[in-house]
Design a protein around this motif. Structure first.
Motif, PDB file in Angstrom:
ATOM      1  N   VAL A 511       0.831  -1.199   0.000  1.00  0.00           N
ATOM      2  CA  VAL A 511       0.000   0.000   0.000  1.00  0.00           C
ATOM      3  C   VAL A 511       0.864   1.246   0.000  1.00  0.00           C
ATOM      4  CG1 VAL A 511      -1.882  -1.157   1.206  1.00  0.00           C
ATOM      5  CG2 VAL A 511      -0.160   0.080   2.522  1.00  0.00           C
ATOM      6  N   VAL A 512       0.267   2.347  -0.467  1.00  0.00           N
ATOM      7  CA  VAL A 512       0.888   3.669  -0.406  1.00  0.00           C
ATOM      8  C   VAL A 512       0.055   4.519   0.527  1.00  0.00           C
ATOM      9  CG1 VAL A 512       1.556   5.718  -1.725  1.00  0.00           C
ATOM     10  CG2 VAL A 512       1.808   3.452  -2.745  1.00  0.00           C
ATOM     11  N   LEU A 513       0.728   5.255   1.413  1.00  0.00           N
ATOM     12  CA  LEU A 513       0.064   6.094   2.398  1.00  0.00           C
ATOM     13  C   LEU A 513       0.215   7.567   2.044  1.00  0.00           C
ATOM     14  CD1 LEU A 513       1.482   4.252   5.548  1.00  0.00           C
ATOM     15  CD2 LEU A 513      -0.659   3.756   4.326  1.00  0.00           C
ATOM     16  N   ASP A 514      -0.666   8.389   2.577  1.00  0.00           N
ATOM     17  CA  ASP A 514      -0.570   9.827   2.286  1.00  0.00           C
ATOM     18  C   ASP A 514       0.674  10.437   2.911  1.00  0.00           C
ATOM     19  OD1 ASP A 514      -1.530   9.481   4.868  1.00  0.00           O
ATOM     20  OD2 ASP A 514      -2.750  11.300   4.836  1.00  0.00           O
ATOM     21  N   LYS A 515       1.183   9.826   3.985  1.00  0.00           N
ATOM     22  CA  LYS A 515       2.415  10.226   4.652  1.00  0.00           C
ATOM     23  C   LYS A 515       2.882   9.021   5.448  1.00  0.00           C
ATOM     24  CE  LYS A 515      -0.472  12.455   8.185  1.00  0.00           C
ATOM     25  NZ  LYS A 515      -1.740  12.219   7.459  1.00  0.00           N
ATOM     26  N   SER A 516       4.124   9.057   5.925  1.00  0.00           N
ATOM     27  CA  SER A 516       4.610   7.855   6.597  1.00  0.00           C
ATOM     28  C   SER A 516       5.730   8.169   7.581  1.00  0.00           C
ATOM     29  CB  SER A 516       5.125   6.845   5.571  1.00  0.00           C
ATOM     30  OG  SER A 516       5.661   5.707   6.216  1.00  0.00           O
ATOM     31  N   PRO A 517       5.655   7.578   8.796  1.00  0.00           N
ATOM     32  CA  PRO A 517       6.778   7.692   9.732  1.00  0.00           C
ATOM     33  C   PRO A 517       7.822   6.609   9.505  1.00  0.00           C
ATOM     34  CG  PRO A 517       4.988   6.551  10.812  1.00  0.00           C
ATOM     35  CD  PRO A 517       4.503   6.876   9.416  1.00  0.00           C
ATOM     36  N   PHE A 518       7.523   5.659   8.596  1.00  0.00           N
ATOM     37  CA  PHE A 518       8.424   4.531   8.341  1.00  0.00           C
ATOM     38  C   PHE A 518       9.515   4.938   7.357  1.00  0.00           C
ATOM     39  CE2 PHE A 518       4.269   2.347   9.141  1.00  0.00           C
ATOM     40  CZ  PHE A 518       4.607   1.785  10.369  1.00  0.00           C
ATOM     41  N   TYR A 519      10.756   4.644   7.727  1.00  0.00           N
ATOM     42  CA  TYR A 519      11.875   4.932   6.834  1.00  0.00           C
ATOM     43  C   TYR A 519      11.904   3.878   5.732  1.00  0.00           C
ATOM     44  CZ  TYR A 519      16.546   6.182   5.221  1.00  0.00           C
ATOM     45  OH  TYR A 519      17.602   6.588   4.444  1.00  0.00           O
ATOM     46  N   ALA A 520      11.937   4.318   4.479  1.00  0.00           N
ATOM     47  CA  ALA A 520      12.024   3.407   3.336  1.00  0.00           C
ATOM     48  C   ALA A 520      13.487   3.134   3.026  1.00  0.00           C
ATOM     49  CB  ALA A 520      11.337   4.013   2.120  1.00  0.00           C
ATOM     50  N   GLU A 521      13.809   1.899   2.726  1.00  0.00           N
ATOM     51  CA  GLU A 521      15.204   1.512   2.479  1.00  0.00           C
ATOM     52  C   GLU A 521      15.847   2.413   1.431  1.00  0.00           C
ATOM     53  OE1 GLU A 521      17.827  -2.318   0.944  1.00  0.00           O
ATOM     54  OE2 GLU A 521      15.759  -2.597   1.559  1.00  0.00           O
ATOM     55  N   SER A 522      16.918   3.077   1.819  1.00  0.00           N
ATOM     56  CA  SER A 522      17.663   3.940   0.895  1.00  0.00           C
ATOM     57  C   SER A 522      18.936   4.402   1.577  1.00  0.00           C
ATOM     58  CB  SER A 522      16.822   5.165   0.480  1.00  0.00           C
ATOM     59  OG  SER A 522      16.463   5.935   1.609  1.00  0.00           O
ATOM     60  N   GLY A 523      19.912   4.810   0.762  1.00  0.00           N
ATOM     61  CA  GLY A 523      21.163   5.298   1.304  1.00  0.00           C
ATOM     62  C   GLY A 523      21.902   4.284   2.149  1.00  0.00           C
ATOM     63  N   VAL A 540       9.572  -1.563   3.518  1.00  0.00           N
ATOM     64  CA  VAL A 540       9.181  -0.298   2.877  1.00  0.00           C
ATOM     65  C   VAL A 540      10.196  -0.005   1.784  1.00  0.00           C
ATOM     66  CG1 VAL A 540       8.498   2.104   3.199  1.00  0.00           C
ATOM     67  CG2 VAL A 540       8.434   0.534   5.137  1.00  0.00           C
ATOM     68  N   LYS A 541       9.726   0.132   0.555  1.00  0.00           N
ATOM     69  CA  LYS A 541      10.596   0.469  -0.574  1.00  0.00           C
ATOM     70  C   LYS A 541      10.215   1.854  -1.092  1.00  0.00           C
ATOM     71  CE  LYS A 541      12.749  -3.555  -1.016  1.00  0.00           C
ATOM     72  NZ  LYS A 541      14.167  -3.694  -0.650  1.00  0.00           N
ATOM     73  N   LYS A 542      11.218   2.571  -1.605  1.00  0.00           N
ATOM     74  CA  LYS A 542      10.967   3.877  -2.202  1.00  0.00           C
ATOM     75  C   LYS A 542      11.135   3.775  -3.700  1.00  0.00           C
ATOM     76  CE  LYS A 542      13.772   7.278  -1.067  1.00  0.00           C
ATOM     77  NZ  LYS A 542      14.325   8.413  -0.302  1.00  0.00           N
ATOM     78  N   ILE A 543      10.068   4.052  -4.439  1.00  0.00           N
ATOM     79  CA  ILE A 543      10.108   4.019  -5.901  1.00  0.00           C
ATOM     80  C   ILE A 543       9.825   5.422  -6.394  1.00  0.00           C
ATOM     81  CG2 ILE A 543       9.163   3.013  -8.012  1.00  0.00           C
ATOM     82  CD1 ILE A 543       8.310   0.600  -6.383  1.00  0.00           C
ATOM     83  N   GLU A 544      10.868   6.094  -6.869  1.00  0.00           N
ATOM     84  CA  GLU A 544      10.758   7.459  -7.384  1.00  0.00           C
ATOM     85  C   GLU A 544      10.044   8.375  -6.391  1.00  0.00           C
ATOM     86  OE1 GLU A 544       9.419   7.668 -11.397  1.00  0.00           O
ATOM     87  OE2 GLU A 544      10.778   6.109 -12.067  1.00  0.00           O
ATOM     88  N   GLY A 545      10.403   8.224  -5.109  1.00  0.00           N
ATOM     89  CA  GLY A 545       9.855   9.108  -4.087  1.00  0.00           C
ATOM     90  C   GLY A 545       8.586   8.620  -3.434  1.00  0.00           C
ATOM     91  N   VAL A 546       8.001   7.551  -3.966  1.00  0.00           N
ATOM     92  CA  VAL A 546       6.775   6.992  -3.393  1.00  0.00           C
ATOM     93  C   VAL A 546       7.142   5.821  -2.482  1.00  0.00           C
ATOM     94  CG1 VAL A 546       4.597   5.812  -3.894  1.00  0.00           C
ATOM     95  CG2 VAL A 546       5.362   7.692  -5.342  1.00  0.00           C
ATOM     96  N   PHE A 547       6.681   5.863  -1.219  1.00  0.00           N
ATOM     97  CA  PHE A 547       6.943   4.786  -0.272  1.00  0.00           C
ATOM     98  C   PHE A 547       5.897   3.694  -0.465  1.00  0.00           C
ATOM     99  CE2 PHE A 547       9.368   7.099   3.367  1.00  0.00           C
ATOM    100  CZ  PHE A 547      10.117   7.796   2.430  1.00  0.00           C
ATOM    101  N   VAL A 548       6.366   2.486  -0.794  1.00  0.00           N
ATOM    102  CA  VAL A 548       5.463   1.340  -0.939  1.00  0.00           C
ATOM    103  C   VAL A 548       5.658   0.436   0.278  1.00  0.00           C
ATOM    104  CG1 VAL A 548       4.813  -0.632  -2.352  1.00  0.00           C
ATOM    105  CG2 VAL A 548       5.559   1.490  -3.452  1.00  0.00           C
TER     106      VAL A 548
END
Length: 889
Positions: A511-523, A540-548
């Motif tokens: 799912v995609v949320l309107d906002k999220s406190p969960f850190y998406a894997e990156s860096g 949590v994955k980040k795809i072009e800025g969208v947290f999935v």
């Protein structure tokens, strides 16, 4: 026509679009060869870094126009130019693309006018040598009448209407329609500009018509005309059903080949003779003892080596390292391919290519400073790979040549053999194909890939495409809601709303949320754990800025559901501690080893810090201790840690480190670890961190080792995990010391026992001698140690006893033959000795070596030695008497 160097062309290009046109463009520096899109192998076009803007998922720069000089690599994968390099006038593994872009701003009329003006006025190319193309249309898309009309209007300023019409060629989809980059996405017709290479004035006197173009072969056309600029009119979107619809914002993406333009302006025969590349070719020729232009075959090899040298330097500078997968495979393949052509010219393999890294740096660093920053890494990586290849090329080449000698022209080389050559000797398939082709033998490439798949060693270079960029669902979310707002810097809990359900199966929902406190894997930082309502968060994955968000769920989650998102606080605490420790680790490594150390990859989470960096040797124990001590010193100083949002150029001016694998916007988040008294680290980073180094408590380096050529890896633990490791390490050390002491004690006891047993054995020597039998003047002793001792003698004691018995007999003036047996500690031992005079004949019945072999064989063993003294061992003690009986008088 101006004769311009490659750098002068770069400068003119940027100056023209930033200052000389009414619609001034923003100069955006070249993106890395490692694309931001994880589904692409390498950055092969100027537009790649702008795909999110073209898709409408990211805002355009302001003004919405850009000019670039983009470094590109087209090697590996379906679009590779590898086989053509050096054999044509213009193909390269690395090249530079001059580009100007419009993001929903100007369109065809302005793009055509600026292109014509730059070529004819700035570069002063002869107008009579220029031709242009437009898309002729087909059953899918209409003829590009608009582009045709604008070109006609532009060309009529310099030619009659009839000649202007003749200079516009209509071409098919293959040549004049671009995209989409994947199965779906933005696309549109193209318009190309061609230069007539002919030197024949009679040919130039008349216009080369479209009908004449269609009448000649592709080979004839390519030998006379070269495309120098392609204008892509991105005006359509192709959906998953193959339907084309007009884009809301029409875009311009143009690309002009720097090397092709330089070839024309400098009046040389091919792009390898342009000033920057030819300097490399000439340097190679001098070092190899050749002169360019005298031997076509040697010229070809020189071109290939020069091309690959330039490409490998840029690939390594952007952080790619040799491996058997993906980009690393491509790099390893071109280094080895270049090394092979050096081998063909020199007759030997070894250290050569790395000596020319400075020449590449000298020629290109003024445009690409990363070549200076990474010079040491480029050299060490290249040298390491050359050395490794030198060890295998002779054996691999010999085996391949032997196999090819068994085949005839037109035969097919077995694919499994080719794969074995790769897996055993490191021979890339491309080299095998090239060598086989030289002997007119084909390679079963399908068989090769089948064998590779079977061995589960598939290079994933073929798995790259641009489908993610064209993901319509993500693009829709970005258009409607923008990138996911991350709340986790300030809060670990929030009320959120489900704005999209990407997929839903039995027990996993994305799912995609309107906002999220969960850190998406990156860096390098792993994703948070936690709960979304009553559901467990898995990833949590980040795809072009969208947290999935991937969650475990045994019931349906619906669009619009409002849930409480809770981050696992302890998991996050340990992750941010290990992430901050990683920054201190890099800073410490640079302090101890020098500023040439750069991050090559990382993974940080609640369990450890794993950090990859460039170095062509292992750290010494002293260096490891220095690094560890320095980090712990910073921790004890309780340095403050804070983040600031800054402009990228401002952050770089402040000394912030940035790394190849990250994509940075103009506004960046900068992590400062320290204060006015001491600043330990300044880096660009979007991860989560401690507020004070004291929170890290302590670090310990768990391991340090090699993961690839020129790349080392350190694993490190922090906080109580470090204490636990140190405690466990100390316990293991204590146990090791105790075990060593026990072993030493046992050795001492065994030694004492053997000494005592030897003393007792020698005391009985005379008693044993009394049992000797005389046979033809030879004193013969054949016995089992238990015939005289309560406990069987150890083999070492038995040997000492036999030597003593032999000496005593010979001291009495007699000749002796002795065969003794003993079964001690579960092992059977046979010792035989004979006076030297008895074994002068190798067939003597008293040969000690033959005696122990025969006895040992009866007991299931073997052994031997000298004719006058030998020892053997066996397993079956129950047959000792049988063995001895064979020698009794």
């Amino acid at each position: 026509m101006q004769k311009l160097s490659c750098q002068e062309i770069r400068d003119k290009w940027i100056e023209f679009f930033t200052q000389k046109v009414e619609l001034q463009h923003q100069h955006i520096k070249s993106a890395s060869l490692v694309p931001d899109n994880p589904t692409l192998l390498l950055n092969a076009a100027g537009m790649v870094q702008f795909v999110p803007i073209f898709m409408g998922t990211k805002p355009a720069p302001q003004p919405p126009r850009a000019v670039t000089v983009q470094k590109c690599a087209r090697v590996g994968g379906k679009d590779s130019d590898l086989e053509n390099i050096g054999r044509t006038n213009r193909h390269h593994s690395f090249f530079e693309m001059l580009g100007n872009f419009s993001f929903g701003d100007y369109f065809k009329k302005e793009a055509i006018a600026m292109a014509w003006r730059f070529i004819t006025e700035e570069l002063e190319m002869p107008k009579e040598k220029l031709y242009v193309t437009v898309f002729e249309g087909d059953e899918l898309n209409d003829f590009d009448q608009e582009a045709y009309d604008y070109w006609l209007e532009t060309l009529k300023q310099d030619f009659s209407e009839q000649e202007a019409q003749t200079r516009i060629w209509k071409m098919s989809r293959k040549d004049n329609f671009w995209g989409p980059p994947g199965a779906t996405g933005p696309c549109g017709p193209c318009s190309e500009i061609y230069f007539d290479l002919s030197q024949d004035s009679s040919k130039l006197a008349s216009v080369f018509s479209d009908d004449e173009r269609r009448a000649i072969s592709e080979e004839e056309f390519d030998s006379r005309f070269t495309e120098i600029w392609n204008l892509v009119f991105m005006q359509l979107n192709k959906d998953e059903h193959g339907k084309f619809t007009a884009l809301e914002n029409k875009n311009i993406d143009t690309g002009a080949g720097l090397e092709r333009i330089a070839t024309i302006l400098q009046g040389v025969n091919n792009s390898f003779e342009t000033n920057e590349l030819f300097d490399i070719v000439s340097s190679l020729a001098r070092e190899l003892g050749f002169k360019y232009g005298q031997d076509p075959e040697k010229d070809l090899y020189l071109k290939i080596i020069a091309d690959h040298l330039r490409c490998l330097c840029f690939l390594i500078a952007d952080g790619i390292r040799p491996s058997n997968l993906g980009r690393g495979y491509v790099l390893r393949m071109i280094i080895r391919r270049a090394a092979r052509f050096v081998y063909l010219l020199k007759g030997e393999a070894g250290e050569f290519l790395y000596n020319f890294v400075d020449k590449i740096k000298e020629n290109y660093s003024f445009a690409y400073p990363e070549l200076i920053q990474n010079s040491d890494s480029i050299k060490s990586t290249c040298l390491s790979e050359e050395k490794a290849f030198a060890k295998t090329i002779l054996n691999g080449s010999q085996r391949l040549n032997d196999k090819l000698a068994e085949l005839n022209k037109g035969d097919v080389l077995d694919g499994e053999f080719s794969f074995d050559l790769y897996s055993t000797y490191g021979f890339p398939l491309e080299l095998t194909c090239e060598i086989a082709q030289e002997k007119h033998i084909k390679v079963d490439e399908d068989g090769y890939h089948a064998a590779r798949k079977q061995h589960s060693e598939v290079s994933n270079s073929g798995n790259f495409d641009t489908s993610v960029s064209a993901n319509s669902e993500i693009a829709k979310i970005l258009k409607e809601s923008g990138e996911t707002k991350f709340l986790g810097y300030d809060s670990l809990e929030a009320k959120v709303k489900v704005i999209a359900v990407i997929s839903q199966d039995q027990d996993r929902i994305k799912v995609v949320l309107d906002k999220s406190p969960f850190y998406a894997e990156s860096g390098g930082q792993l994703a948070d754990k936690g709960n979304l309502g009553n559901f467990e968060l898995v990833d949590v994955k980040k795809i072009e800025g969208v947290f999935v968000h991937s969650i475990k769920a045994d019931e349906e989650i619906k669009l619009g559901d409002e849930l409480i998102a809770r981050v696992d606080a302890d998991n996050r605490r340990l992750s941010r501690i290990h992430h901050s420790a990683e920054h201190l680790l890099l800073a410490a490594l640079r302090k101890v080893l020098g500023d040439g150390v750069q991050q090559m990859g990382s993974q940080v989470g609640p369990e450890y810090t794993r950090f990859d960096f460039n170095l062509d040797r292992g750290l010494t124990k002293d260096e490891q201790k220095q690094v560890e001590d320095l980090i712990n010193a910073w921790i004890k100083k309780a340095l403050p840690v804070q983040t600031k949002i800054m402009q990228l150029d401002e952050a770089e001016a402040a000394g912030a480190l940035s790394f190849f694998e990250e994509k940075y916007e103009d506004e960046v988040r900068v992590l400062f670890m320290g204060d006015d008294t001491e600043m330990a680290s300044i880096e660009l980073c979007g991860g989560t961190h401690v507020s004070n180094t004291a929170e890290i408590e302590k670090v310990v380096m768990v391991s340090e080792g090699s993961v690839a050529a020129g790349v080392r890896r350190i694993k490190m633990l922090a906080t109580s995990l470090a204490d636990d490791f140190i405690k466990e390490r100390e316990e293991k050390e204590s146990q090791r010391i105790a075990e060593e002491k026990a072993k030493e004690k046992a050795k001492a006891e065994a030694k004492a026992m053997l000494k005592q047993q030897s003393k007792l054995a020698l005391e009985k020597a005379d008693e044993i001698l009394a049992t000797a039998k005389d046979k033809d003047g030879v004193q013969t002793l054949v016995f089992n140690s238990t015939d005289f001792f309560v406990e069987a003698l150890e083999a070492e004691v038995l040997k000492t006893l036999v030597e003593a018995l032999l000496s005593k007999i010979e001291a009495g003036g007699a000749k002796a033959f002795i065969l003794a047996a003993s079964a001690s500690s579960g092992k059977v031992a046979f010792i035989a000795a004979a006076s030297q005079d008895l074994v002068k004949d190798k067939n003597s019945p008293y040969n000690a070596s033959n005696a122990v072999k025969k006895a040992a064989q009866i007991c299931g063993g073997g052994g031997g030695g000298r004719p006058n003294f030998a020892q053997a061992g066996a397993k079956d003690a129950s047959k000792i008497q049988e063995a001895i009986s064979a020698f009794l008088l």
